[in-house]
Scaffold this motif. Structure first.
Motif, PDB file in Angstrom:
ATOM      1  N   GLN A   1      -3.857   3.356 -21.297  1.00 29.04           N
ATOM      2  CA  GLN A   1      -2.740   2.710 -21.970  1.00 29.04           C
ATOM      3  C   GLN A   1      -2.257   1.566 -21.080  1.00 29.04           C
ATOM      4  OE1 GLN A   1      -2.305   3.534 -25.109  1.00 29.04           O
ATOM      5  NE2 GLN A   1      -3.909   5.009 -24.841  1.00 29.04           N
ATOM      6  N   GLN A   2      -1.020   1.544 -20.633  1.00 23.57           N
ATOM      7  CA  GLN A   2      -0.586   0.427 -19.798  1.00 23.57           C
ATOM      8  C   GLN A   2      -0.557   0.841 -18.341  1.00 23.57           C
ATOM      9  OE1 GLN A   2       0.644  -2.954 -22.218  1.00 23.57           O
ATOM     10  NE2 GLN A   2       1.073  -3.042 -20.293  1.00 23.57           N
ATOM     11  N   GLY A   3      -1.482   1.658 -17.942  1.00 19.74           N
ATOM     12  CA  GLY A   3      -1.465   2.213 -16.596  1.00 19.74           C
ATOM     13  C   GLY A   3      -2.098   1.313 -15.568  1.00 19.74           C
ATOM     14  N   VAL A   4      -2.935   1.911 -14.739  1.00 24.22           N
ATOM     15  CA  VAL A   4      -3.453   1.276 -13.543  1.00 24.22           C
ATOM     16  C   VAL A   4      -4.486   0.212 -13.886  1.00 24.22           C
ATOM     17  CG1 VAL A   4      -4.736   1.713 -11.431  1.00 24.22           C
ATOM     18  CG2 VAL A   4      -2.990   3.327 -12.198  1.00 24.22           C
ATOM     19  N   ARG A   5      -4.376  -0.927 -13.240  1.00 21.07           N
ATOM     20  CA  ARG A   5      -5.360  -1.992 -13.354  1.00 21.07           C
ATOM     21  C   ARG A   5      -5.970  -2.242 -11.982  1.00 21.07           C
ATOM     22  NH1 ARG A   5      -3.546  -6.242 -17.996  1.00 21.07           N
ATOM     23  NH2 ARG A   5      -2.418  -4.778 -19.323  1.00 21.07           N
ATOM     24  N   TRP A   6      -7.156  -2.839 -11.983  1.00 25.35           N
ATOM     25  CA  TRP A   6      -7.810  -3.142 -10.721  1.00 25.35           C
ATOM     26  C   TRP A   6      -7.067  -4.240  -9.987  1.00 25.35           C
ATOM     27  CZ3 TRP A   6     -13.380  -3.918 -13.077  1.00 25.35           C
ATOM     28  CH2 TRP A   6     -13.787  -2.710 -13.651  1.00 25.35           C
ATOM     29  N   THR A   7      -7.422  -4.421  -8.724  1.00 22.92           N
ATOM     30  CA  THR A   7      -6.922  -5.556  -7.967  1.00 22.92           C
ATOM     31  C   THR A   7      -7.880  -6.733  -8.129  1.00 22.92           C
ATOM     32  OG1 THR A   7      -8.120  -4.994  -5.939  1.00 22.92           O
ATOM     33  CG2 THR A   7      -5.944  -3.973  -6.260  1.00 22.92           C
ATOM     34  N   ALA A   8      -7.387  -7.931  -7.869  1.00 25.44           N
ATOM     35  CA  ALA A   8      -8.242  -9.118  -7.967  1.00 25.44           C
ATOM     36  C   ALA A   8      -9.410  -9.025  -6.992  1.00 25.44           C
ATOM     37  CB  ALA A   8      -7.415 -10.381  -7.703  1.00 25.44           C
ATOM     38  N   GLU A   9      -9.176  -8.433  -5.823  1.00 23.80           N
ATOM     39  CA  GLU A   9     -10.254  -8.292  -4.842  1.00 23.80           C
ATOM     40  C   GLU A   9     -11.349  -7.373  -5.365  1.00 23.80           C
ATOM     41  OE1 GLU A   9      -9.519  -6.194  -1.053  1.00 23.80           O
ATOM     42  OE2 GLU A   9     -10.215  -8.049  -0.109  1.00 23.80           O
ATOM     43  N   GLN A  10     -10.971  -6.304  -6.039  1.00 24.84           N
ATOM     44  CA  GLN A  10     -11.965  -5.402  -6.615  1.00 24.84           C
ATOM     45  C   GLN A  10     -12.776  -6.114  -7.699  1.00 24.84           C
ATOM     46  OE1 GLN A  10      -9.305  -2.302  -7.805  1.00 24.84           O
ATOM     47  NE2 GLN A  10      -9.737  -1.035  -6.009  1.00 24.84           N
ATOM     48  N   VAL A  11     -12.115  -6.943  -8.477  1.00 25.34           N
ATOM     49  CA  VAL A  11     -12.813  -7.692  -9.515  1.00 25.34           C
ATOM     50  C   VAL A  11     -13.824  -8.653  -8.899  1.00 25.34           C
ATOM     51  CG1 VAL A  11     -12.564  -9.415 -11.327  1.00 25.34           C
ATOM     52  CG2 VAL A  11     -10.940  -7.505 -11.183  1.00 25.34           C
ATOM     53  N   LEU A  12     -13.397  -9.427  -7.922  1.00 26.26           N
ATOM     54  CA  LEU A  12     -14.273 -10.449  -7.344  1.00 26.26           C
ATOM     55  C   LEU A  12     -15.421  -9.834  -6.555  1.00 26.26           C
ATOM     56  CD1 LEU A  12     -11.600 -13.089  -6.266  1.00 26.26           C
ATOM     57  CD2 LEU A  12     -13.116 -13.118  -8.254  1.00 26.26           C
ATOM     58  N   ALA A  13     -15.284  -8.567  -6.154  1.00 25.21           N
ATOM     59  CA  ALA A  13     -16.396  -7.895  -5.484  1.00 25.21           C
ATOM     60  C   ALA A  13     -17.565  -7.668  -6.434  1.00 25.21           C
ATOM     61  CB  ALA A  13     -15.930  -6.563  -4.898  1.00 25.21           C
TER      62      ALA A  13
ATOM     63  N   ALA B   1     -22.751  -2.833 -11.374  1.00 25.43           N
ATOM     64  CA  ALA B   1     -21.718  -3.259 -10.420  1.00 25.43           C
ATOM     65  C   ALA B   1     -20.482  -2.406 -10.654  1.00 25.43           C
ATOM     66  CB  ALA B   1     -21.385  -4.743 -10.599  1.00 25.43           C
ATOM     67  N   LEU B   2     -19.932  -1.871  -9.575  1.00 26.68           N
ATOM     68  CA  LEU B   2     -18.716  -1.061  -9.655  1.00 26.68           C
ATOM     69  C   LEU B   2     -17.694  -1.618  -8.679  1.00 26.68           C
ATOM     70  CD1 LEU B   2     -20.282   2.533  -9.677  1.00 26.68           C
ATOM     71  CD2 LEU B   2     -19.375   1.278 -11.635  1.00 26.68           C
ATOM     72  N   PRO B   3     -16.426  -1.729  -9.079  1.00 23.32           N
ATOM     73  CA  PRO B   3     -15.406  -2.260  -8.171  1.00 23.32           C
ATOM     74  C   PRO B   3     -15.123  -1.297  -7.022  1.00 23.32           C
ATOM     75  CG  PRO B   3     -14.401  -1.505 -10.209  1.00 23.32           C
ATOM     76  CD  PRO B   3     -15.883  -1.418 -10.410  1.00 23.32           C
ATOM     77  N   VAL B   4     -15.165  -1.799  -5.820  1.00 21.08           N
ATOM     78  CA  VAL B   4     -14.893  -0.977  -4.637  1.00 21.08           C
ATOM     79  C   VAL B   4     -13.424  -0.571  -4.629  1.00 21.08           C
ATOM     80  CG1 VAL B   4     -14.831  -0.964  -2.112  1.00 21.08           C
ATOM     81  CG2 VAL B   4     -16.728  -2.075  -3.326  1.00 21.08           C
ATOM     82  N   GLY B   5     -13.188   0.684  -4.280  1.00 19.36           N
ATOM     83  CA  GLY B   5     -11.817   1.157  -4.156  1.00 19.36           C
ATOM     84  C   GLY B   5     -11.276   1.825  -5.404  1.00 19.36           C
ATOM     85  N   VAL B   6     -12.144   2.152  -6.375  1.00 22.86           N
ATOM     86  CA  VAL B   6     -11.692   2.884  -7.557  1.00 22.86           C
ATOM     87  C   VAL B   6     -12.377   4.242  -7.600  1.00 22.86           C
ATOM     88  CG1 VAL B   6     -11.321   0.743  -8.834  1.00 22.86           C
ATOM     89  CG2 VAL B   6     -13.479   1.987  -9.104  1.00 22.86           C
ATOM     90  N   VAL B   7     -11.871   5.106  -8.464  1.00 27.02           N
ATOM     91  CA  VAL B   7     -12.447   6.429  -8.690  1.00 27.02           C
ATOM     92  C   VAL B   7     -12.925   6.492 -10.131  1.00 27.02           C
ATOM     93  CG1 VAL B   7     -11.990   8.903  -8.810  1.00 27.02           C
ATOM     94  CG2 VAL B   7     -11.015   7.553  -6.957  1.00 27.02           C
TER      95      VAL B   7
ATOM     96  N   PRO C   1     -11.907   3.757 -14.806  1.00 28.80           N
ATOM     97  CA  PRO C   1     -11.664   3.904 -13.360  1.00 28.80           C
ATOM     98  C   PRO C   1     -10.180   3.821 -13.031  1.00 28.80           C
ATOM     99  CG  PRO C   1     -13.398   2.292 -13.810  1.00 28.80           C
ATOM    100  CD  PRO C   1     -12.744   2.580 -15.103  1.00 28.80           C
ATOM    101  N   VAL C   2      -9.798   4.512 -11.971  1.00 26.78           N
ATOM    102  CA  VAL C   2      -8.429   4.464 -11.459  1.00 26.78           C
ATOM    103  C   VAL C   2      -8.498   4.204  -9.959  1.00 26.78           C
ATOM    104  CG1 VAL C   2      -7.542   6.029 -13.217  1.00 26.78           C
ATOM    105  CG2 VAL C   2      -8.381   6.957 -11.069  1.00 26.78           C
ATOM    106  N   PRO C   3      -7.415   3.742  -9.337  1.00 30.30           N
ATOM    107  CA  PRO C   3      -7.457   3.469  -7.893  1.00 30.30           C
ATOM    108  C   PRO C   3      -7.735   4.721  -7.069  1.00 30.30           C
ATOM    109  CG  PRO C   3      -5.564   2.399  -8.892  1.00 30.30           C
ATOM    110  CD  PRO C   3      -6.139   3.309  -9.938  1.00 30.30           C
ATOM    111  N   ALA C   4      -8.446   4.530  -5.982  1.00 23.98           N
ATOM    112  CA  ALA C   4      -8.758   5.648  -5.089  1.00 23.98           C
ATOM    113  C   ALA C   4      -7.511   6.106  -4.357  1.00 23.98           C
ATOM    114  CB  ALA C   4      -9.837   5.231  -4.085  1.00 23.98           C
ATOM    115  N   GLY C   5      -7.520   7.362  -3.942  1.00 22.16           N
ATOM    116  CA  GLY C   5      -6.380   7.924  -3.251  1.00 22.16           C
ATOM    117  C   GLY C   5      -6.468   7.857  -1.746  1.00 22.16           C
TER     118      GLY C   5
END
Length: 466
Positions: free
Chosen positions: A3-15, A308-314, A339-343
């Motif tokens: 829904q309107q929850g967690v989004r990736w970071t720009a750094e994760q996207v550009l990776a 390709a998978l964004p680094v730093g997600v689960v 995916p959601v952010p890693a803990g």
């Protein structure tokens, strides 16, 4: 994202960018200006129209659960700059890419196709479990026997080449040039043993490569001889080691282990190339199983690998391991949620623990270059000879940073993240040293939306070093 929850970071996207040019172009398109009708769905879809040089805007859509990409632009890169720009905008401005209950028709058609194909694969798997294989097993056995005989002939020829090399003396091999090595490697390709061919090419690159090269050449010759002898006596080996030997000579090991569903943290992603083939390595760590898995993806003819998978997600997903002693390679299966952010970092240990883990892995796979480990409470420190070490905060031990990592921007990012204090570092520990791939610092909070986690318990952000 849910829904309107967690989004990736720009750094994760550009990776995820296949190259530096795409990374720069995607960054420029990560603003609201060129985009219209952008939105994000609860099932992991992100879409938008990007104004280009033509009269019609490019239709761009991303399924972040893959991730998978679709764009009407003519680019052959995956993801293209428009997909990267859309994801950067989605990561940084939820007002420009708001949540929407439904996707536009052009986006929904592609999403529906992906859902149908996924359902078809699941149905096919279920049918395959009940239906015997239609291939002729006897014909397959004969093909395998013919290839095995070719590899055996190639291994014996390589043994003779190594014997001639040692009989003539290693010190003069730098005068013979690379041609003889390449000819031998071609013979191994003809023998359908690409693993042996690769080792021969590595041997050919050692002579004249710097001080101490005869010692390095002798070491690599010994490992190649060991692999030859292991293949020639493979019937006498335990099956896990035999599977490793088959993989090392170039026979593909199937992903036939039981699938493991877990919440997998994407620890690192990096590419290597030999001029003809680009290999992408993605390291995962299972939160519940404690397993580490390596995903491999390949791109030929100058094309980037598609996985390709964004680094730093689960990711909540299944992975299926390959066969072989000490092998961590696995295939990514179905994913069950976005995916959601890693803990935070995976469980780690000391420098001594890392060396012990690599030693145990070598017992099962003597040709192993490195082993994935996580070091806790280490500080990057320079040495007097211009190299670097990762030293335990208590001064008990240290690991040298591998020569391949020296001079990379990631090393300096690690130094900056540390600031002279202890950090947690994930990387590959091998006989050439430690290659850092990701790092975490207790002083660097993660990018978790306000209100979801109390500030004092926000996990440290994964900092990719590749």
């Amino acid at each position: 994202m849910n829904q309107q929850g967690v989004r990736w970071t720009a750094e994760q996207v550009l990776a995820l960018a296949p190259d530096d040019a795409s990374r720069k172009a995607g960054s420029k398109l990560g603003t609201a200006g060129p985009w219209s009708d952008a939105g994000a769905g609860g099932a992991g879809a992100v879409w938008g129209l990007c104004k280009g040089s033509g009269s019609k805007p490019y239709q761009t859509i991303v399924d972040t659960t893959g991730p998978a990409y679709k764009c009407s632009c003519p680019s052959r890169k995956f993801p293209c700059k428009h997909a990267l720009g859309l994801l950067v905008l989605w990561a940084s401005d939820e007002h420009a890419v708001p949540h929407a209950e439904t996707a536009p028709e052009w986006a929904e058609q592609w999403l529906a196709g992906r859902r149908e194909r996924a359902a078809g694969r699941e149905g096919g798997d279920a049918a395959g479990a009940q239906t015997p294989k239609s291939a002729d097993p006897e014909a397959a056995r004969r093909r395998a026997a013919r290839r095995s005989a070719r590899i055996t002939a190639g291994a014996r020829e390589l043994e003779q080449r190594l014997a001639d090399l040692l009989r003539g003396g290693l010190a003069s091999t730098d005068q013979a040039g690379y041609g003889l090595w390449e000819e031998t490697a071609a013979r191994m390709v003809d023998a359908q043993a690409p693993g042996l061919a690769g080792r021969v090419r590595e041997l050919g690159a050692i002579p004249g490569s710097g001080p101490g090269w005869p010692v390095r050449l002798l070491e690599e010759c010994a490992l190649t001889h060991l692999l030859d002898q292991a293949w020639l006596g493979i019937d006498r080996l335990p099956e896990p080691l035999a599977a490793t030997v088959r993989t090392r000579v170039g026979l593909t090991a199937p992903a036939d282990g039981p699938a493991v569903r877990d919440h997998w943290t994407v620890l690192a992603q990096y590419d290597t190339t030999d001029g003809k083939l680009t290999t992408r390595r993605i390291w995962l760590h299972g939160r519940d199983s404690g397993r580490t898995a390596l995903l491999l993806s390949f791109g030929a003819a100058g094309r980037a690998p598609q996985l390709a998978l964004p680094v730093g997600v689960v990711i909540d997903a299944e992975v299926t391991p390959h066969a072989g002693a000490g092998q961590l390679r696995a295939e990514l299966g179905p994913q069950f949620s976005p995916p959601v952010p890693a803990g935070g970092p995976p469980p780690g240990g000391t420098v001594t623990d890392a060396l012990a883990a690599y030693g145990r892995a070598l017992r099962e796979d003597p040709w192993l270059d490195a082993w994935p480990v996580t070091l806790t409470d280490v500080i990057p420190v320079p040495s007097q000879d211009g190299t670097w070490q990762l030293a335990a905060a208590d001064g008990a031990a240290a690991l040298p940073v591998s020569p391949a990592a020296l001079g990379r921007a990631g090393l300096w990012r690690l130094v900056a993240l540390s600031g002279g204090g202890p950090v947690t570092v994930f990387g590959e520990c091998g006989h050439r040293g430690f290659t850092p791939l990701a790092a975490w610092s207790a002083e660097t909070p993660g990018t978790v939306p306000p209100g979801t986690v109390p500030p004092e318990t926000v996990p440290p952000e994964t900092v990719p070093l590749t």
